[in-house]
Design a protein around this motif. Structure first.
Motif, PDB file in Angstrom:
ATOM      1  N   GLY A  51       0.804  -1.221   0.000  1.00 25.55           N
ATOM      2  CA  GLY A  51       0.000   0.000   0.000  1.00 25.55           C
ATOM      3  C   GLY A  51       0.835   1.268   0.000  1.00 25.55           C
ATOM      4  N   HIS A  52       2.066   1.171   0.460  1.00 25.09           N
ATOM      5  CA  HIS A  52       2.975   2.322   0.462  1.00 25.09           C
ATOM      6  C   HIS A  52       3.867   2.345  -0.772  1.00 25.09           C
ATOM      7  CE1 HIS A  52       1.694   2.889   4.612  1.00 25.09           C
ATOM      8  NE2 HIS A  52       2.219   4.092   4.511  1.00 25.09           N
ATOM      9  N   GLY A  53       3.494   1.598  -1.804  1.00 29.57           N
ATOM     10  CA  GLY A  53       4.140   1.744  -3.096  1.00 29.57           C
ATOM     11  C   GLY A  53       5.181   0.718  -3.475  1.00 29.57           C
ATOM     12  N   MET A  54       5.455  -0.254  -2.616  1.00 32.28           N
ATOM     13  CA  MET A  54       6.445  -1.257  -2.992  1.00 32.28           C
ATOM     14  C   MET A  54       5.853  -2.176  -4.063  1.00 32.28           C
ATOM     15  SD  MET A  54       8.662  -3.829  -0.595  1.00 32.28           S
ATOM     16  CE  MET A  54       9.681  -2.501   0.021  1.00 32.28           C
ATOM     17  N   ALA A  55       6.645  -2.493  -5.064  1.00 34.33           N
ATOM     18  CA  ALA A  55       6.190  -3.372  -6.139  1.00 34.33           C
ATOM     19  C   ALA A  55       5.973  -4.787  -5.602  1.00 34.33           C
ATOM     20  CB  ALA A  55       7.211  -3.396  -7.268  1.00 34.33           C
ATOM     21  N   GLY A  57       6.300  -7.807  -6.994  1.00 29.10           N
ATOM     22  CA  GLY A  57       7.367  -8.762  -7.286  1.00 29.10           C
ATOM     23  C   GLY A  57       8.564  -8.567  -6.380  1.00 29.10           C
ATOM     24  N   VAL A  58       8.911  -7.340  -6.111  1.00 28.54           N
ATOM     25  CA  VAL A  58      10.033  -7.038  -5.232  1.00 28.54           C
ATOM     26  C   VAL A  58       9.699  -7.435  -3.801  1.00 28.54           C
ATOM     27  CG1 VAL A  58      11.413  -5.154  -4.257  1.00 28.54           C
ATOM     28  CG2 VAL A  58      10.920  -5.202  -6.713  1.00 28.54           C
ATOM     29  N   ALA A  59       8.544  -7.001  -3.329  1.00 32.30           N
ATOM     30  CA  ALA A  59       8.148  -7.285  -1.944  1.00 32.30           C
ATOM     31  C   ALA A  59       8.057  -8.781  -1.691  1.00 32.30           C
ATOM     32  CB  ALA A  59       6.808  -6.622  -1.631  1.00 32.30           C
ATOM     33  N   TYR A  60       7.388  -9.488  -2.575  1.00 30.98           N
ATOM     34  CA  TYR A  60       7.205 -10.920  -2.362  1.00 30.98           C
ATOM     35  C   TYR A  60       8.521 -11.673  -2.507  1.00 30.98           C
ATOM     36  CZ  TYR A  60       5.166 -15.506  -2.267  1.00 30.98           C
ATOM     37  OH  TYR A  60       4.860 -16.798  -1.912  1.00 30.98           O
ATOM     38  N   GLY A  61       9.340 -11.260  -3.451  1.00 30.01           N
ATOM     39  CA  GLY A  61      10.636 -11.914  -3.632  1.00 30.01           C
ATOM     40  C   GLY A  61      11.528 -11.765  -2.414  1.00 30.01           C
ATOM     41  N   ILE A  62      11.606 -10.560  -1.893  1.00 31.51           N
ATOM     42  CA  ILE A  62      12.429 -10.323  -0.706  1.00 31.51           C
ATOM     43  C   ILE A  62      11.830 -11.039   0.489  1.00 31.51           C
ATOM     44  CG2 ILE A  62      13.198  -8.538   0.916  1.00 31.51           C
ATOM     45  CD1 ILE A  62      13.440  -6.691  -1.580  1.00 31.51           C
ATOM     46  N   TRP A  63      10.523 -10.977   0.633  1.00 29.31           N
ATOM     47  CA  TRP A  63       9.841 -11.633   1.752  1.00 29.31           C
ATOM     48  C   TRP A  63      10.113 -13.146   1.725  1.00 29.31           C
ATOM     49  CZ3 TRP A  63       4.113 -13.166   1.988  1.00 29.31           C
ATOM     50  CH2 TRP A  63       3.734 -13.471   3.299  1.00 29.31           C
ATOM     51  N   ALA A  64       9.950 -13.743   0.572  1.00 30.88           N
ATOM     52  CA  ALA A  64      10.152 -15.186   0.450  1.00 30.88           C
ATOM     53  C   ALA A  64      11.614 -15.571   0.668  1.00 30.88           C
ATOM     54  CB  ALA A  64       9.668 -15.666  -0.915  1.00 30.88           C
ATOM     55  N   ALA A  65      12.524 -14.847   0.043  1.00 31.82           N
ATOM     56  CA  ALA A  65      13.945 -15.189   0.161  1.00 31.82           C
ATOM     57  C   ALA A  65      14.447 -14.994   1.588  1.00 31.82           C
ATOM     58  CB  ALA A  65      14.762 -14.335  -0.805  1.00 31.82           C
ATOM     59  N   ALA A  66      14.096 -13.879   2.185  1.00 26.92           N
ATOM     60  CA  ALA A  66      14.530 -13.630   3.565  1.00 26.92           C
ATOM     61  C   ALA A  66      13.899 -14.652   4.502  1.00 26.92           C
ATOM     62  CB  ALA A  66      14.167 -12.212   3.985  1.00 26.92           C
ATOM     63  N   GLY A  67      12.644 -15.002   4.237  1.00 27.21           N
ATOM     64  CA  GLY A  67      11.971 -16.005   5.062  1.00 27.21           C
ATOM     65  C   GLY A  67      12.646 -17.353   4.980  1.00 27.21           C
ATOM     66  N   VAL A  68      13.013 -17.768   3.785  1.00 28.74           N
ATOM     67  CA  VAL A  68      13.708 -19.047   3.608  1.00 28.74           C
ATOM     68  C   VAL A  68      15.049 -19.025   4.331  1.00 28.74           C
ATOM     69  CG1 VAL A  68      14.897 -20.489   1.905  1.00 28.74           C
ATOM     70  CG2 VAL A  68      12.586 -19.676   1.435  1.00 28.74           C
ATOM     71  N   ALA A  69      15.820 -17.971   4.129  1.00 24.34           N
ATOM     72  CA  ALA A  69      17.145 -17.893   4.725  1.00 24.34           C
ATOM     73  C   ALA A  69      17.073 -17.845   6.251  1.00 24.34           C
ATOM     74  CB  ALA A  69      17.883 -16.660   4.191  1.00 24.34           C
ATOM     75  N   LEU A  70      16.248 -16.972   6.789  1.00 27.32           N
ATOM     76  CA  LEU A  70      16.139 -16.865   8.245  1.00 27.32           C
ATOM     77  C   LEU A  70      15.583 -18.132   8.875  1.00 27.32           C
ATOM     78  CD1 LEU A  70      14.857 -13.200   8.692  1.00 27.32           C
ATOM     79  CD2 LEU A  70      17.053 -14.131   9.411  1.00 27.32           C
ATOM     80  N   LEU A 100      18.490  -9.632  -8.505  1.00 27.00           N
ATOM     81  CA  LEU A 100      18.263  -9.351  -9.927  1.00 27.00           C
ATOM     82  C   LEU A 100      16.860  -8.812 -10.172  1.00 27.00           C
ATOM     83  CD1 LEU A 100      20.063 -12.393 -11.600  1.00 27.00           C
ATOM     84  CD2 LEU A 100      20.811  -9.992 -11.534  1.00 27.00           C
ATOM     85  N   VAL A 101      15.871  -9.334  -9.468  1.00 21.60           N
ATOM     86  CA  VAL A 101      14.497  -8.811  -9.598  1.00 21.60           C
ATOM     87  C   VAL A 101      14.456  -7.363  -9.149  1.00 21.60           C
ATOM     88  CG1 VAL A 101      12.144  -8.999  -8.708  1.00 21.60           C
ATOM     89  CG2 VAL A 101      13.365 -11.058  -9.409  1.00 21.60           C
ATOM     90  N   GLU A 102      15.094  -7.062  -8.029  1.00 21.90           N
ATOM     91  CA  GLU A 102      15.126  -5.689  -7.511  1.00 21.90           C
ATOM     92  C   GLU A 102      15.839  -4.762  -8.487  1.00 21.90           C
ATOM     93  OE1 GLU A 102      14.972  -2.263  -5.127  1.00 21.90           O
ATOM     94  OE2 GLU A 102      13.779  -4.073  -5.078  1.00 21.90           O
ATOM     95  N   LEU A 103      16.980  -5.181  -9.010  1.00 23.68           N
ATOM     96  CA  LEU A 103      17.713  -4.347  -9.961  1.00 23.68           C
ATOM     97  C   LEU A 103      16.916  -4.143 -11.248  1.00 23.68           C
ATOM     98  CD1 LEU A 103      21.323  -5.759  -9.509  1.00 23.68           C
ATOM     99  CD2 LEU A 103      20.449  -3.563  -8.701  1.00 23.68           C
ATOM    100  N   GLY A 104      16.226  -5.191 -11.666  1.00 22.82           N
ATOM    101  CA  GLY A 104      15.396  -5.067 -12.861  1.00 22.82           C
ATOM    102  C   GLY A 104      14.236  -4.114 -12.651  1.00 22.82           C
ATOM    103  N   ALA A 105      13.647  -4.124 -11.464  1.00 18.67           N
ATOM    104  CA  ALA A 105      12.550  -3.216 -11.163  1.00 18.67           C
ATOM    105  C   ALA A 105      13.031  -1.774 -11.133  1.00 18.67           C
ATOM    106  CB  ALA A 105      11.918  -3.584  -9.818  1.00 18.67           C
ATOM    107  N   GLU A 106      14.230  -1.552 -10.592  1.00 23.42           N
ATOM    108  CA  GLU A 106      14.785  -0.192 -10.552  1.00 23.42           C
ATOM    109  C   GLU A 106      15.140   0.298 -11.935  1.00 23.42           C
ATOM    110  OE1 GLU A 106      17.935   0.181  -7.721  1.00 23.42           O
ATOM    111  OE2 GLU A 106      16.680  -0.495  -6.070  1.00 23.42           O
ATOM    112  N   ALA A 107      15.585  -0.609 -12.804  1.00 31.04           N
ATOM    113  CA  ALA A 107      15.939  -0.217 -14.171  1.00 31.04           C
ATOM    114  C   ALA A 107      14.717   0.241 -14.959  1.00 31.04           C
ATOM    115  CB  ALA A 107      16.630  -1.378 -14.886  1.00 31.04           C
ATOM    116  N   MET A 108      13.549  -0.297 -14.606  1.00 33.33           N
ATOM    117  CA  MET A 108      12.320   0.063 -15.297  1.00 33.33           C
ATOM    118  C   MET A 108      11.744   1.393 -14.795  1.00 33.33           C
ATOM    119  SD  MET A 108      11.802  -2.274 -17.528  1.00 33.33           S
ATOM    120  CE  MET A 108      10.114  -1.969 -17.985  1.00 33.33           C
ATOM    121  N   ALA A 109      12.174   1.807 -13.603  1.00 36.46           N
ATOM    122  CA  ALA A 109      11.614   3.035 -13.006  1.00 36.46           C
ATOM    123  C   ALA A 109      12.146   4.285 -13.639  1.00 36.46           C
ATOM    124  CB  ALA A 109      11.904   3.055 -11.508  1.00 36.46           C
TER     125      ALA A 109
END
Length: 109
Positions: A51-55, A57-70, A100-109
């Motif tokens: 709701g505060h503007g995070m994409a 794909g980025v939010a879910y990717g980071i959430w999932a990856a950090a969740g798996v690692a932690l 890479l997803v995060e960098l790709g999202a920033e490249a599109m902005a």
């Protein structure tokens, strides 16, 4: 603010997952409030991040990856579950993919 919500969502989700493991698959009912509350809080906080503007794909990717690692690291530390070199490599590959997803999202902005 969206990053703060995302970090809190990750911590709530990992906390709920650790509680689920500690409960023995909900056999110990005293853990149910922590499991349910943690997962509900995680999804609410994730929705705030979105709701505060995070994409998504980025939010879910980071959430999932950090969740798996932690979860893997904490499960090793708290429950003596395996964390092999191959598993650690998998975690690094997930982190690289999210980057890479995060960098790709920033490249599109």
């Amino acid at each position: 603010m969206s990053w703060l919500y995302l970090v809190l969502a990750i911590l709530c989700e990992v906390g709920a997952t650790m509680s689920l493991r500690a409960s023995g698959g909900l056999r110990e009912r005293k853990w149910i409030p922590a499991v349910v509350g943690g997962y509900v809080a995680a999804f609410v906080l994730l929705s705030f991040a979105l709701g505060h503007g995070m994409a998504l794909g980025v939010a879910y990717g980071i959430w999932a990856a950090a969740g798996v690692a932690l979860t893997a690291v904490l499960a090793r530390w708290l429950f003596r579950e395996p964390l092999t070199r191959v598993m650690a490599l998998g975690i690094l590959l997930i982190a690289g993919g999210v980057l890479l997803v995060e960098l790709g999202a920033e490249a599109m902005a």
